[in-house]
Design an enzyme around this catalytic site. Structure first.
Site, mmCIF file in Angstrom:
data_model
loop_
_atom_site.group_PDB
_atom_site.id
_atom_site.type_symbol
_atom_site.label_atom_id
_atom_site.label_comp_id
_atom_site.label_asym_id
_atom_site.label_seq_id
_atom_site.Cartn_x
_atom_site.Cartn_y
_atom_site.Cartn_z
ATOM 1 N N GLY A 44 48.483 37.849 0.436
ATOM 2 C CA GLY A 44 48.179 37.638 -0.987
ATOM 3 C C GLY A 44 47.046 36.660 -1.261
ATOM 4 N N THR A 45 46.275 36.309 -0.226
ATOM 5 C CA THR A 45 45.165 35.364 -0.466
ATOM 6 C C THR A 45 44.138 35.951 -1.437
ATOM 7 O OG1 THR A 45 44.116 36.165 1.544
ATOM 8 C CG2 THR A 45 45.273 34.067 1.704
ATOM 9 N N GLY A 46 43.833 37.237 -1.258
ATOM 10 C CA GLY A 46 42.805 37.866 -2.103
ATOM 11 C C GLY A 46 43.253 37.936 -3.554
ATOM 12 N N CYS A 47 44.527 38.298 -3.774
ATOM 13 C CA CYS A 47 45.067 38.384 -5.146
ATOM 14 C C CYS A 47 44.996 37.009 -5.800
ATOM 15 C CB CYS A 47 46.524 38.834 -5.126
ATOM 16 S SG CYS A 47 46.820 40.357 -4.220
ATOM 17 N N THR A 70 48.893 34.423 5.325
ATOM 18 C CA THR A 70 47.793 34.658 4.382
ATOM 19 C C THR A 70 48.068 35.884 3.502
ATOM 20 O OG1 THR A 70 46.661 35.924 6.084
ATOM 21 C CG2 THR A 70 46.013 33.596 5.840
ATOM 22 N N LYS A 104 34.224 38.006 0.261
ATOM 23 C CA LYS A 104 35.075 36.972 0.865
ATOM 24 C C LYS A 104 34.978 37.045 2.389
ATOM 25 C CE LYS A 104 38.388 38.988 -1.224
ATOM 26 N NZ LYS A 104 39.657 39.483 -1.793
HETATM 27 N N1 LIG Z 1 42.496 31.515 7.428
HETATM 28 C C1 LIG Z 1 41.896 31.121 6.315
HETATM 29 N N2 LIG Z 1 41.573 29.826 6.114
HETATM 30 C C2 LIG Z 1 40.974 29.403 4.978
HETATM 31 N N3 LIG Z 1 40.626 30.246 3.981
HETATM 32 C C3 LIG Z 1 40.905 31.560 4.107
HETATM 33 C C4 LIG Z 1 41.558 32.075 5.274
HETATM 34 N N4 LIG Z 1 41.731 33.422 5.110
HETATM 35 C C5 LIG Z 1 41.231 33.716 3.912
HETATM 36 N N5 LIG Z 1 40.723 32.618 3.292
HETATM 37 C C6 LIG Z 1 40.162 32.548 1.941
HETATM 38 O O1 LIG Z 1 41.068 33.260 1.100
HETATM 39 C C7 LIG Z 1 40.375 34.044 0.139
HETATM 40 C C8 LIG Z 1 40.724 35.514 0.349
HETATM 41 O O2 LIG Z 1 39.995 35.970 1.478
HETATM 42 P P1 LIG Z 1 40.301 37.251 2.330
HETATM 43 O O3 LIG Z 1 39.022 37.676 2.948
HETATM 44 O O4 LIG Z 1 41.461 36.963 3.245
HETATM 45 O O5 LIG Z 1 40.767 38.253 1.208
HETATM 46 P P2 LIG Z 1 41.743 39.467 1.268
HETATM 47 O O6 LIG Z 1 41.717 40.092 2.618
HETATM 48 O O7 LIG Z 1 41.432 40.307 0.105
HETATM 49 O O8 LIG Z 1 43.146 38.826 1.054
HETATM 50 P P3 LIG Z 1 44.547 39.607 1.057
HETATM 51 O O9 LIG Z 1 44.275 41.016 1.421
HETATM 52 O O10 LIG Z 1 45.356 38.847 2.067
HETATM 53 O O11 LIG Z 1 45.121 39.458 -0.313
HETATM 54 C C9 LIG Z 1 38.883 33.721 0.343
HETATM 55 O O12 LIG Z 1 38.504 32.691 -0.527
HETATM 56 C C10 LIG Z 1 38.835 33.276 1.788
HETATM 57 O O13 LIG Z 1 37.742 32.427 2.009
HETATM 58 C C1 LIG Z 2 51.076 44.996 -4.781
HETATM 59 C C2 LIG Z 2 50.093 44.456 -3.813
HETATM 60 N N1 LIG Z 2 48.841 44.155 -4.205
HETATM 61 C C3 LIG Z 2 47.947 43.661 -3.320
HETATM 62 C C4 LIG Z 2 48.273 43.462 -2.001
HETATM 63 C C5 LIG Z 2 47.251 42.938 -1.008
HETATM 64 O O1 LIG Z 2 47.660 41.779 -0.350
HETATM 65 P P1 LIG Z 2 47.708 41.678 1.254
HETATM 66 O O2 LIG Z 2 46.446 42.293 1.790
HETATM 67 O O3 LIG Z 2 47.761 40.211 1.539
HETATM 68 O O4 LIG Z 2 48.930 42.404 1.735
HETATM 69 C C6 LIG Z 2 49.588 43.791 -1.622
HETATM 70 N N2 LIG Z 2 50.004 43.634 -0.355
HETATM 71 N N3 LIG Z 2 50.467 44.286 -2.528
#
Ligand SMILES: Nc1ncnc2c1ncn2[C@@H]1O[C@H](COP(=O)(O)OP(=O)(O)OP(=O)(O)O)[C@@H](O)[C@H]1O
Ligand SMILES: Cc1ncc(COP(=O)(O)O)c(N)n1
Length: 279
Positions: free
Chosen positions: A210-213, A208, A175
């Site tokens: 929880g975007t990854g989850c 952002t 990502k």
């Molecule tokens: N500012 C943004 N604008 C548009 N899309 C984004 C943005 N930030 C993240 N994304 C999208 O969100 C999804 C998760 O990406 P990211 O790289 O932030 O994951 P992550 O760090 O594991 O997320 P998190 O740790 O916040 O749960 C991907 O599909 C990415 O393209």
């Molecule tokens: C229980 C749990 N699982 C996953 C994340 C990652 O999400 P983020 O990187 O956006 O804090 C989190 N903060 N908490």
């Protein structure tokens, strides 16, 4: 009516933006019945993580077995797994049920910096879980830890994807949320032979959490319905783009994304089509 079922094996986020809560909201929005096995309880909000309470590995296995033995699982995802012991237990359960639609979001560190995976558990993830994985979805810092390489460019994202595929994951999505590119976010999908690119414009927002989850949960829901990995990633990208764009703006820090947004957009499109047909 067929009921598609998805299981999330992850940590609880009391703030409701990430973890089990984000996963279940996403499953529900994508019309998949959601089930959970909780690995750890976190006291958390948009400002950070105030406490982490892992569950015994036995409790995690028991939840998975309860679900697997009765309801059945069309696809599953893992999120925060916390320890090597929990990772090995989860891998053992996946193997004994023979589940193949396995999405691994290798959660390591929360946005605020709190550790959600012990350092020594990284090897367990590589050795025990990646060989059973259909899709692994690291962000750039997680891919750096898993591969030992630094990732600055799109070519680096591709090389990291190749290295992760060599650990046994059938598909890898690196990502691009943490990349330095300012105008767009590119997620790179590698299927072991070719690369595909999923590009969205970068929303300038602190919300952002929880975007990854949410992204990995959307992939899981789509796999549960029998869709291909490239199609599942395409839907997940649209889901997360809408969830980030239509911000809720709640909490005093990194706020959660809007899990309703994708469904609301689809409903609007649908009503435009229906009105057009009537006119
Ligand atoms: N500012 C943004 N604008 C548009 N899309 C984004 C943005 N930030 C993240 N994304 C999208 O969100 C999804 C998760 O990406 P990211 O790289 O932030 O994951 P992550 O760090 O594991 O997320 P998190 O740790 O916040 O749960 C991907 O599909 C990415 O393209
Ligand atoms: C229980 C749990 N699982 C996953 C994340 C990652 O999400 P983020 O990187 O956006 O804090 C989190 N903060 N908490």
């Amino acid at each position: 009516m067929t009921i598609y079922k998805a299981l999330t094996i992850a940590g609880s986020d009391s703030g409701g933006g990430a973890g089990i809560q984000a996963d279940l909201k996403t499953f529900q929005e994508l019309k998949v019945f959601g089930m959970s096995a909780i690995t750890a309880v976190t006291a958390q909000n948009t400002l950070g993580v105030q406490g982490v309470y892992p569950l015994p590995a036995k409790a995690v296995i028991q939840q998975i077995e309860s679900v697997g033995a009765d309801l059945g699982v069309d696809a599953l995802k893992t999120g925060m797994l916390y320890s090597a012991e929990i990772i090995e237990a989860v891998a053992g359960s996946i193997q004994s049920f023979g589940w193949e639609n396995v999405v691994v979001d290798p959660v390591m560190i929360a946005k605020g910096g709190a550790s959600l995976l012990q350092n020594e558990a990284v090897h367990a993830l590589i050795d025990h879980l990646l060989p059973l994985t259909k899709v692994v979805t690291p962000n750039i810092p997680e891919a750096e830890v898993l591969t030992g390489m630094s990732i600055r460019t799109l070519e680096d994202q591709q090389e990291a994807a190749e290295r992760l595929a060599a650990y046994g994951a059938k598909y890898v999505v690196i990502k691009g949320g943490h990349s330095e590119a300012s105008d767009e976010v590119v997620d790179v999908l590698y299927d072991g032979r070719t690369f595909s690119y999923y590009t969205g414009y970068r929303v300038d927002t602190p919300h952002t959490h929880g975007t990854g989850c949410t992204f990995a949960a959307a992939i899981t829901a789509e796999l549960a319905k029998g869709n291909s990995v490239p199609d599942a990633v395409q839907t997940a990208k649209k889901f997360i783009q809408a969830a980030i764009e239509d911000t809720l703006g709640i909490g005093g820090g990194h706020g959660p994304t809007n899990h309703w947004a994708y469904g609301q957009r689809l409903a609007k499109q649908q009503s435009r089509v229906t009105r057009g047909e009537r006119e």
